[in-house]
Design an enzyme around this catalytic site. Structure first.
Site, PDB file in Angstrom:
ATOM      1  N   ASN A   7      18.870   6.833   3.887  1.00 27.53           N
ATOM      2  CA  ASN A   7      17.937   7.563   4.738  1.00 27.53           C
ATOM      3  C   ASN A   7      17.124   8.516   3.854  1.00 27.53           C
ATOM      4  O   ASN A   7      17.698   9.388   3.187  1.00 27.53           O
ATOM      5  CB  ASN A   7      18.701   8.336   5.808  1.00 27.53           C
ATOM      6  CG  ASN A   7      17.788   9.009   6.807  1.00 27.53           C
ATOM      7  OD1 ASN A   7      16.785   9.611   6.445  1.00 27.53           O
ATOM      8  ND2 ASN A   7      18.134   8.940   8.089  1.00 27.53           N
ATOM      9  N   HIS A  43      13.767   8.226  10.005  1.00 22.86           N
ATOM     10  CA  HIS A  43      13.915   8.707  11.384  1.00 22.86           C
ATOM     11  C   HIS A  43      12.738   9.630  11.695  1.00 22.86           C
ATOM     12  O   HIS A  43      12.845  10.857  11.620  1.00 22.86           O
ATOM     13  CB  HIS A  43      15.247   9.448  11.544  1.00 22.86           C
ATOM     14  CG  HIS A  43      15.583   9.802  12.955  1.00 22.86           C
ATOM     15  ND1 HIS A  43      16.879   9.813  13.421  1.00 22.86           N
ATOM     16  CD2 HIS A  43      14.818  10.162  14.008  1.00 22.86           C
ATOM     17  CE1 HIS A  43      16.885  10.164  14.699  1.00 22.86           C
ATOM     18  NE2 HIS A  43      15.633  10.383  15.072  1.00 22.86           N
ATOM     19  N   HIS A  50       9.446  15.783   9.005  1.00 24.07           N
ATOM     20  CA  HIS A  50       9.816  15.164   7.725  1.00 24.07           C
ATOM     21  C   HIS A  50       9.073  13.835   7.602  1.00 24.07           C
ATOM     22  O   HIS A  50       7.931  13.821   7.165  1.00 24.07           O
ATOM     23  CB  HIS A  50      11.332  15.048   7.545  1.00 24.07           C
ATOM     24  CG  HIS A  50      12.116  14.770   8.786  1.00 24.07           C
ATOM     25  ND1 HIS A  50      11.951  13.623   9.541  1.00 24.07           N
ATOM     26  CD2 HIS A  50      13.094  15.488   9.405  1.00 24.07           C
ATOM     27  CE1 HIS A  50      12.800  13.642  10.560  1.00 24.07           C
ATOM     28  NE2 HIS A  50      13.497  14.758  10.515  1.00 24.07           N
ATOM     29  N   GLU A  70      14.851   4.660  12.874  1.00 21.23           N
ATOM     30  CA  GLU A  70      15.627   5.303  13.926  1.00 21.23           C
ATOM     31  C   GLU A  70      14.731   6.211  14.749  1.00 21.23           C
ATOM     32  O   GLU A  70      13.750   6.756  14.235  1.00 21.23           O
ATOM     33  CB  GLU A  70      16.743   6.171  13.315  1.00 21.23           C
ATOM     34  CG  GLU A  70      17.727   5.430  12.459  1.00 21.23           C
ATOM     35  CD  GLU A  70      18.795   6.357  11.877  1.00 21.23           C
ATOM     36  OE1 GLU A  70      19.831   5.850  11.454  1.00 21.23           O
ATOM     37  OE2 GLU A  70      18.571   7.592  11.859  1.00 21.23           O
ATOM     38  N   THR A 100      19.037  17.761  14.043  1.00 23.42           N
ATOM     39  CA  THR A 100      19.492  16.444  13.650  1.00 23.42           C
ATOM     40  C   THR A 100      20.152  15.804  14.855  1.00 23.42           C
ATOM     41  O   THR A 100      20.397  16.469  15.866  1.00 23.42           O
ATOM     42  CB  THR A 100      20.466  16.523  12.451  1.00 23.42           C
ATOM     43  OG1 THR A 100      20.786  15.194  12.011  1.00 23.42           O
ATOM     44  CG2 THR A 100      21.735  17.258  12.830  1.00 23.42           C
ATOM     45  N   HIS A 190      26.033   9.386   9.938  1.00 25.63           N
ATOM     46  CA  HIS A 190      25.968  10.832  10.204  1.00 25.63           C
ATOM     47  C   HIS A 190      27.120  11.547   9.508  1.00 25.63           C
ATOM     48  O   HIS A 190      28.276  11.402   9.875  1.00 25.63           O
ATOM     49  CB  HIS A 190      25.975  11.175  11.692  1.00 25.63           C
ATOM     50  CG  HIS A 190      25.249  12.477  11.971  1.00 25.63           C
ATOM     51  ND1 HIS A 190      25.776  13.704  11.676  1.00 25.63           N
ATOM     52  CD2 HIS A 190      24.019  12.718  12.482  1.00 25.63           C
ATOM     53  CE1 HIS A 190      24.930  14.657  12.013  1.00 25.63           C
ATOM     54  NE2 HIS A 190      23.840  14.085  12.497  1.00 25.63           N
ATOM     55  N   ASP A 191      26.764  12.317   8.491  1.00 29.89           N
ATOM     56  CA  ASP A 191      27.695  13.131   7.699  1.00 29.89           C
ATOM     57  C   ASP A 191      28.684  12.313   6.877  1.00 29.89           C
ATOM     58  O   ASP A 191      29.686  12.855   6.397  1.00 29.89           O
ATOM     59  CB  ASP A 191      28.452  14.130   8.582  1.00 29.89           C
ATOM     60  CG  ASP A 191      27.567  15.266   9.066  1.00 29.89           C
ATOM     61  OD1 ASP A 191      26.428  15.380   8.579  1.00 29.89           O
ATOM     62  OD2 ASP A 191      27.999  16.034   9.948  1.00 29.89           O
ATOM     63  N   GLY A 213      21.989   9.789   4.327  1.00 30.31           N
ATOM     64  CA  GLY A 213      20.824  10.498   3.822  1.00 30.31           C
ATOM     65  C   GLY A 213      21.138  11.859   3.252  1.00 30.31           C
ATOM     66  O   GLY A 213      21.094  12.074   2.042  1.00 30.31           O
ATOM     67  N   HIS A 214      21.480  12.804   4.118  1.00 28.43           N
ATOM     68  CA  HIS A 214      21.632  14.200   3.695  1.00 28.43           C
ATOM     69  C   HIS A 214      22.640  14.341   2.567  1.00 28.43           C
ATOM     70  O   HIS A 214      22.344  14.960   1.526  1.00 28.43           O
ATOM     71  CB  HIS A 214      22.041  15.059   4.884  1.00 28.43           C
ATOM     72  CG  HIS A 214      22.165  16.513   4.565  1.00 28.43           C
ATOM     73  ND1 HIS A 214      21.076  17.361   4.501  1.00 28.43           N
ATOM     74  CD2 HIS A 214      23.245  17.274   4.258  1.00 28.43           C
ATOM     75  CE1 HIS A 214      21.487  18.582   4.178  1.00 28.43           C
ATOM     76  NE2 HIS A 214      22.793  18.550   4.021  1.00 28.43           N
TER      77      HIS A 214
END
Length: 237
Positions: A7, A43, A50, A70, A100, A190-191, A213-214
């Site tokens: 991501n 996303h 972003h 997404e 998020t 996610h995470d 991603g993050h």
């Protein structure tokens, strides 16, 4: 092998913080694929804080692996996806002001809406996935929508795993097994991070794809993007 989709939203966040086009999101997408990533995820949100809608269009020619877009299927998002025609669209019920994504679909309450949206994307040759919590009746509801895949929302697992609670994986295992029984593909995101991805992968049957991603971008600040991607690929084997 579970595919790694990177991501790249955070790259767009960094670009937007200064204006201009540095770092360039198209070049970054090309680079992560060259480094071994098997997909690129974006996303876009309505406020374009972003990834911008134009980025989605600009990225299409350069993404030669899987292209996953997404987002919440509001009319402008639906139009964008139908125009770009990515490999996959992942439907996420995030509010416009959400920092998020923070919850999966209520696939029972929103069944009729999801059925219509999913059918439209599928009729245009776009694989569909819907973001869901690891709750069995929501997996059953997902099956009824006609979706091709689900994406398990993994924040709960990641949070508990950071405290050493490996039992947090159990609802995800049960959900994945049920999805497999229904013939639904299983994605997750996610995470997820280098810390928790190997255990997650080892427990989840039929895990087709993870979108990260993050954590990946943060880890890359210390270890380098190419190195971090290789580390993820190794853990996903």
């Amino acid at each position: 092998m579970t595919k790694l989709s990177v991501n790249i939203n955070k790259i767009a966040t960094l670009r937007n913080s200064r204006g201009g086009d540095v770092p360039n999101v198209v070049q970054f997408a090309k680079d992560v694929q060259r480094f071994g990533a098997e997909g690129v995820t974006i996303h876009p949100r309505p406020d374009e804080r972003h990834i911008r809608y134009q980025d989605a269009r600009d990225l299409k020619p350069g993404v030669y692996t899987e292209y996953n877009i997404e987002g919440n299927p509001i009319p402008s998002f639906i139009d964008l996806v139908l125009e770009v025609k990515p490999t996959q669209v992942t439907l996420v019920p995030d509010a416009e002001d959400a920092i998020t994504s923070n919850a999966g679909w209520d696939t029972i309450k929103h069944k009729d809406f999801l059925v219509d949206v999913i059918a439209e994307f599928q009729s245009n040759g776009i694989r569909t996935s819907i973001f869901v919590d690891p709750v069995l009746n929501q997996i059953e509801g997902a099956k009824a929508t006609g979706t091709d895949r689900i994406e398990l929302y993994t924040e709960g697992y990641a949070h508990q795993y950071s405290f050493g609670d490996k039992d947090a994986i159990k609802p995800y295992v049960e959900s994945a097994k049920l999805a497999n029984d229904f013939g639904l593909g299983v994605n997750a995101g996610h995470d997820l991070s280098l810390e928790n991805i190997k255990y997650f992968k080892s427990c989840i049957p039929g895990l087709l794809e993870v979108s990260i991603g993050h954590a990946l971008i943060a880890e890359s600040l210390y270890m380098g993007v190419e190195n971090v991607i290789q580390m993820y690929l190794h853990k996903l084997k």
